[in-house]
Design an enzyme around this catalytic site. Structure first.
Site: not given
Ligand code: AMP
Length: 208
Positions: A152, A88, A13, A163, A122
């Site tokens: 990360r 999400r 994404k 996740r 990653r």
């Molecule tokens: P990402 O970089 O998009 O994989 O997001 C990393 C982490 O941020 C996720 O595993 C959640 O803990 C938090 N996060 C990001 N976007 C959201 C969202 N829309 N709702 C809730 N938690 C989020």
């Protein structure tokens, strides 16, 4: 155009959102990037989010809804934006409907087995956000800015599985939610990044 990028963690994404934003000249709004920056800077939002992000859980809806509602007010969003990683949950999608109207939802689909391999390998640049994979890039430092790459915390194996299960339980229902609204464009995310990008542009431009 206001577009949402939907998909499991590791589907690409973020990578595709950056490319499509450059192509369309609109900003990328990534809640993951915003939250990680807030955590690094030690803001109140960062402190509230940290335990959830580190455990691979979703941060509370009201926190991310407030972040996105505020960000969409900024002038650079006037001609559109790409929402990457938001919404999400169905509650977030319902809240979003109250303050923004979407033109399309791009769903990047990848099988779970492949996602585990992608996320575990990653590496990211903590400075500029560049993303690499150990199987594809033989480098310990960011090729763009020279900073040492890191994994990360939430890409470590036990958190990755968390996740994915959060995605299946809470985010996947959005496929039906947006399908019912006629907005969904599903893209095969197991292709190369170039092929995936070409499919996304084709799907978005087919809307005319
Ligand atoms: P990402 O970089 O998009 O994989 O997001 C990393 C982490 O941020 C996720 O595993 C959640 O803990 C938090 N996060 C990001 N976007 C959201 C969202 N829309 N709702 C809730 N938690 C989020």
């Amino acid at each position: 155009m206001k577009i949402v990028f939907l998909g499991p963690p590791g589907a690409g994404k973020g990578t595709q959102a950056v490319r499509v934003c450059t192509h369309m000249g609109v900003p990328q709004i990534s809640t993951g990037v915003i939250l990680r920056r807030a955590m690094q800077e030690g803001t109140e939002t960062g402190a509230k989010a940290k335990a959830f992000v580190d455990a691979g859980q979703l941060v509370p809806d009201e926190l991310v809804i407030a972040i996105v509602a505020e960000r969409l007010q900024e002038s650079d969003c006037a001609n559109g934006c790409i929402l990457d990683g938001f919404p999400r949950t169905v509650a977030q999608a319902e809240a979003l409907e109250k303050f923004a109207s979407l033109d399309a939802v791009v769903n990047i689909a990848v099988a779970d087995e492949e996602l585990v391999a992608r996320l575990s390998g990653r590496r990211v640049c903590p400075s500029c956000g560049g993303t690499y994979h150990i199987a594809l890039d033989d480098t310990a430092d960011c090729k763009a800015c020279g900073t040492a790459l890191v994994q990360r915390d939430d890409d470590k194996p036990e958190t990755v599985l968390n996740r994915l299960s959060v995605y299946h339980g809470q985010t996947k229902p959005l496929i039906d939610f947006y399908g019912a609204r006629g907005l969904l464009k599903t893209i095969d995310g197991s292709q190369t990044p170039d092929a995936c990008f070409a499919d996304i542009i084709r799907a978005l431009e087919a809307d005319g």
